[in-house]
Enzyme design. Structure first.
Site, PDB file in Angstrom:
ATOM      1  N   HIS B 187       0.814  -1.215   0.000  1.00 13.86           N
ATOM      2  CA  HIS B 187       0.000   0.000   0.000  1.00 13.86           C
ATOM      3  C   HIS B 187       0.841   1.256   0.000  1.00 13.86           C
ATOM      4  O   HIS B 187       0.550   2.216  -0.718  1.00 13.86           O
ATOM      5  CB  HIS B 187      -0.886   0.038   1.246  1.00 13.86           C
ATOM      6  CG  HIS B 187      -1.918  -1.030   1.270  1.00 13.86           C
ATOM      7  ND1 HIS B 187      -2.733  -1.317   0.207  1.00 13.86           N
ATOM      8  CD2 HIS B 187      -2.283  -1.877   2.252  1.00 13.86           C
ATOM      9  CE1 HIS B 187      -3.550  -2.294   0.531  1.00 13.86           C
ATOM     10  NE2 HIS B 187      -3.297  -2.655   1.769  1.00 13.86           N
ATOM     11  N   GLU B 429      -2.695  -7.900 -39.054  1.00 16.70           N
ATOM     12  CA  GLU B 429      -2.038  -8.700 -38.008  1.00 16.70           C
ATOM     13  C   GLU B 429      -1.673 -10.085 -38.497  1.00 16.70           C
ATOM     14  O   GLU B 429      -0.937 -10.811 -37.843  1.00 16.70           O
ATOM     15  CB  GLU B 429      -2.938  -8.776 -36.767  1.00 16.70           C
ATOM     16  CG  GLU B 429      -4.384  -9.109 -37.047  1.00 16.70           C
ATOM     17  CD  GLU B 429      -5.278  -8.979 -35.817  1.00 16.70           C
ATOM     18  OE1 GLU B 429      -4.757  -8.987 -34.693  1.00 16.70           O
ATOM     19  OE2 GLU B 429      -6.512  -8.879 -35.993  1.00 16.70           O
ATOM     20  N   ASP B 453      -0.089  -9.490 -32.416  1.00 18.03           N
ATOM     21  CA  ASP B 453      -0.325 -10.738 -33.125  1.00 18.03           C
ATOM     22  C   ASP B 453       0.538 -10.880 -34.366  1.00 18.03           C
ATOM     23  O   ASP B 453       0.932 -11.983 -34.730  1.00 18.03           O
ATOM     24  CB  ASP B 453      -1.814 -10.871 -33.487  1.00 18.03           C
ATOM     25  CG  ASP B 453      -2.622 -11.378 -32.307  1.00 18.03           C
ATOM     26  OD1 ASP B 453      -3.841 -11.116 -32.252  1.00 18.03           O
ATOM     27  OD2 ASP B 453      -2.026 -12.023 -31.426  1.00 18.03           O
ATOM     28  N   CYS B 500      -1.797  -0.148 -33.681  1.00 20.00           N
ATOM     29  CA  CYS B 500      -2.414  -0.193 -32.351  1.00 20.00           C
ATOM     30  C   CYS B 500      -1.784  -1.242 -31.440  1.00 20.00           C
ATOM     31  O   CYS B 500      -2.271  -1.497 -30.351  1.00 20.00           O
ATOM     32  CB  CYS B 500      -3.919  -0.415 -32.452  1.00 20.00           C
ATOM     33  SG  CYS B 500      -4.382  -1.843 -33.414  1.00 20.00           S
TER      34      CYS B 500
END
Lengths: 91, 568
Positions: B187, B429, B453, B500
């Site tokens: 934390h 891709e 990919d 992308c």
């Protein structure tokens, strides 16, 4: 007594927020609620108990309730688990 | 010099304030009236809850909602049915004092958590200890050290900083902190990053080697701590601090600016999103568009298909949120490897070479049409572009566009408005698509290269397979050649070419992509400003001249070295 089996599908399993959501929901019911996983028993209304279960994504659990609203309890909790606690899966 | 785990970036130089360990002894005492003791326990729990509510609120207001969740979890632990039951039982049956009973019960729970291998669960042990310690201190009447009001600038050194400690630190005066325990996901580390305070955790021997008023210096990105360093060391770190602060400031300055190279070539820096909730991050980081909206999130974690209206609302929300900025929405991209039970996708031996994405949509036209109709209807409210995934042939594009035409006619007959000139593009891709991209470019309005990919299919490597994941590299000569081919083929037909995949946000590759002529870079929102910084400091023409050399290098290693040399 009423029980159902469900599979935990969200990415982080019964950790953090999902655990909190699960416990908050279970605590709404009058019946005693427990979950069984890998032959171990956990109190569904105890956040410490659920967190200590270490239940991860892909684990099958049995939700078991005993009491006046046992059917509703089990079904609501099963629905919550199956909806993935509104969590996203990341590609 | 001490070493620890880098937890929060930035450089800190300053005087030490040691946070003293309050060791309190919990003695077992017999009580005469168990009921009274249980009342005392309940009162302490109640008071603790009030304190935590206050800290939670303070955190929400001064740090953030996310960080405040920790305290909500702590409050839940405080109300835990098993914990409370066991403590009260123990007080009753053993006539023992509440503080002792609580410490025994919580130690039992903590030992269960600490036995677990999962680092996350081990952290939860710390949470339980933090909360129960607070109750015990209330029961024993012990005051805690106040780090919320300090007189001078200090670096705190402590064995441990609990979430409540960190949340209440005097933000003005604490310029950094070091802890002996903890990891980068604890934390305090997370809060340090939000507060933008440099921090190092897990520093073994910190308390032995550092004293109050010592002068220490460290780089929160590296994790090395210098105690009472000499002048040259101090100067080195001061210089780093300056550089770091200048860079951070300059990134902030880039908000609202265009993404223009040194020689005034403009590109579009966009963000990838999964759901409308991601919009906030996109706008905050000043992305110029959305280059990939992964629509499959609408289909996941549910028992039935999303309706046309449900999809329409989601797409509309994003389109409106981005106003006139482009929003490229990719149609359903799922396969047998994803858990979408209600689609009844076949279990295949090879899901990545299987029935997925556009193949599913061209087969299950009902599903496809619902999505296309929703996209068209939403296009009326912004600047939406449709993108088909996993395209491998001209035939697929023509089939998909025919179905889209059909949907357009339907909507026209129903008098529902949509953008008649909506742009339609495809992901590149699959290697086949890259090879015939000259032919595909004639059929669409844009390409977006999906490098994640593309690398896997081109190099024939599963990036998740640890024994061969070293083969997955964005510096592979084959990938770079394919990217160049796709960009050239796209431009020859007058269409724009974007990317992308992760490569689009890779700081080493952005200059190369710029030199190759890439028009749009879509990445995670948090990387946009850094990308803009790189674009502004790169000359497109200079990089373009280097491309031939780069494409003639033989190995990924040579490519990396070439790029490193360019930086000098």
């Amino acid at each position: 007594m009423f029980k159902r089996n469900v599979k935990v599908m969200n990415k982080s399993g019964l950790h953090a927020r999902p655990a909190a959501m699960f416990v908050q929901e279970a605590s709404k019911f009058q019946s005693g609620v427990e979950i069984f996983s890998n032959a171990k028993k956990f109190n569904a209304k105890s956040i410490i108990s659920i967190l200590s279960s270490g239940i991860m994504c892909g684990t099958e659990i049995e939700i078991c309730a005993d009491g006046i609203d046992e059917v509703e309890a089990v079904n609501k909790l099963a629905e919550l688990v199956e909806s993935g606690f509104g969590e996203e899966k990341i590609f | 010099m001490l070493k620890g785990i880098a937890a929060s970036p930035g450089v800190a130089l300053g005087k030490v304030l040691i946070k003293k360990e309050e060791t309190f002894e919990i003695k077992q005492e017999t009580v005469l009236n168990a009921t009274e003791e249980i009342d005392k326990f309940n009162a302490a729990i109640s008071q603790c809850e009030t304190e935590l509510q206050k800290i939670c609120q303070h955190t929400k207001e001064n740090i953030g909602e996310e960080e405040a969740l920790i305290f909500e979890a702590h409050i839940m632990i405080l109300q835990d049915i098993e914990l409370l039951k066991k403590v009260k039982e123990m007080i009753q049956t053993e006539s023992t004092n509440a503080a002792y009973a609580l410490s025994q019960v919580r130690d039992e729970f903590i030992s269960i958590f600490e036995m677990m291998e999962d680092a996350y669960l081990k952290e939860r042990a710390a949470d339980i200890k933090d909360v129960t310690d607070r109750v015990i201190r209330i029961l024993l009447g012990i005051q805690t050290e106040d780090l919320s009001h300090l007189d001078e600038h200090v670096i705190i050194v402590a064995k441990d900083l609990t979430p409540s400690d960190t949340a209440q630190l005097d933000k003005e005066k604490v310029i950094g902190f070091i802890t002996e325990t903890g990891g980068s996901t604890s934390h305090s580390a997370i809060m340090a990053r939000t507060l933008e305070i440099p921090a190092v955790v897990g520093v073994k021997g910190a308390l032995e080697n550092i004293k109050d008023d010592d002068f220490i210096a460290y780089d929160g990105d590296e994790g090395c701590i210098y105690v009472n360093p000499d002048e040259s060391c101090i100067n080195m770190l001061k210089k780093k601090q300056e550089e770091y602060n200048t860079f951070k400031e300059s990134l902030k300055q880039l908000i609202g600016q265009n993404s223009i190279s040194k020689d005034e070539i403009q590109v579009e820096l966009a963000a990838n999103i999964g759901t409308p909730d991601d919009l906030e991050g996109v706008l905050k980081n000043d992305a110029e568009g959305i280059g990939l909206y992964r629509s499959e999130f609408l289909y996941m974690d549910r028992n039935n298909l999303p309706s046309e209206d449900e999809q329409f609302e989601a797409y509309k929300k994003v389109a409106e949120g981005m106003e006139n900025k482009p929003v490229v929405i990719r149609t359903l991209d799922v396969g047998g490897d994803k858990e979408i039970n209600y689609l009844d996708l076949p279990k295949e031996m090879n899901p990545f070479l299987g029935y997925r994405a556009i193949r599913v949509c061209l087969d299950r036209k009902d599903i496809f049409k619902t999505q296309l109709r929703a996209l068209l209807r939403a296009s009326h409210y912004g600047n939406i572009k449709i993108m088909f995934p996993m395209i491998s042939s001209v035939e697929e594009i023509r089939s998909a566009k025919a179905i889209l035409s059909g949907c357009k006619k339907e909507l026209q007959n129903e008098n529902l408005p949509f953008n008649e000139n909506i742009e339609v593009g495809i992901m590149i891709e699959i290697p086949a698509a890259a090879v015939i991209s000259d032919l595909l470019a004639k059929e669409v309005d844009f390409f977006s290269i999906g490098t994640n990919d593309l690398i896997q299919y081109t190099v024939a490597v599963d990036r998740m397979n640890q024994s061969i994941s070293y083969l997955y590299t964005p510096f592979h000569p084959a990938l770079l050649r394919l990217i160049k081919t796709v960009i050239d083929n796209g431009h020859n037909q007058g269409i724009w070419v974007g990317m992308c995949g992760e490569v689009a946000g890779n700081p080493d590759l952005i200059p190369i992509l710029l030199g190759m002529g890439l028009d749009e870079f879509s990445m995670s929102a948090g990387s946009v400003l850094k990308a803009r910084y790189i674009v502004k400091n790169t000359s497109q023409a200079l990089m373009a001249k280097k491309i031939d050399d780069i494409l003639n290098l033989s190995t990924a290693e040579e490519v990396k070295q070439y790029i490193n040399q360019l930086k000098v």
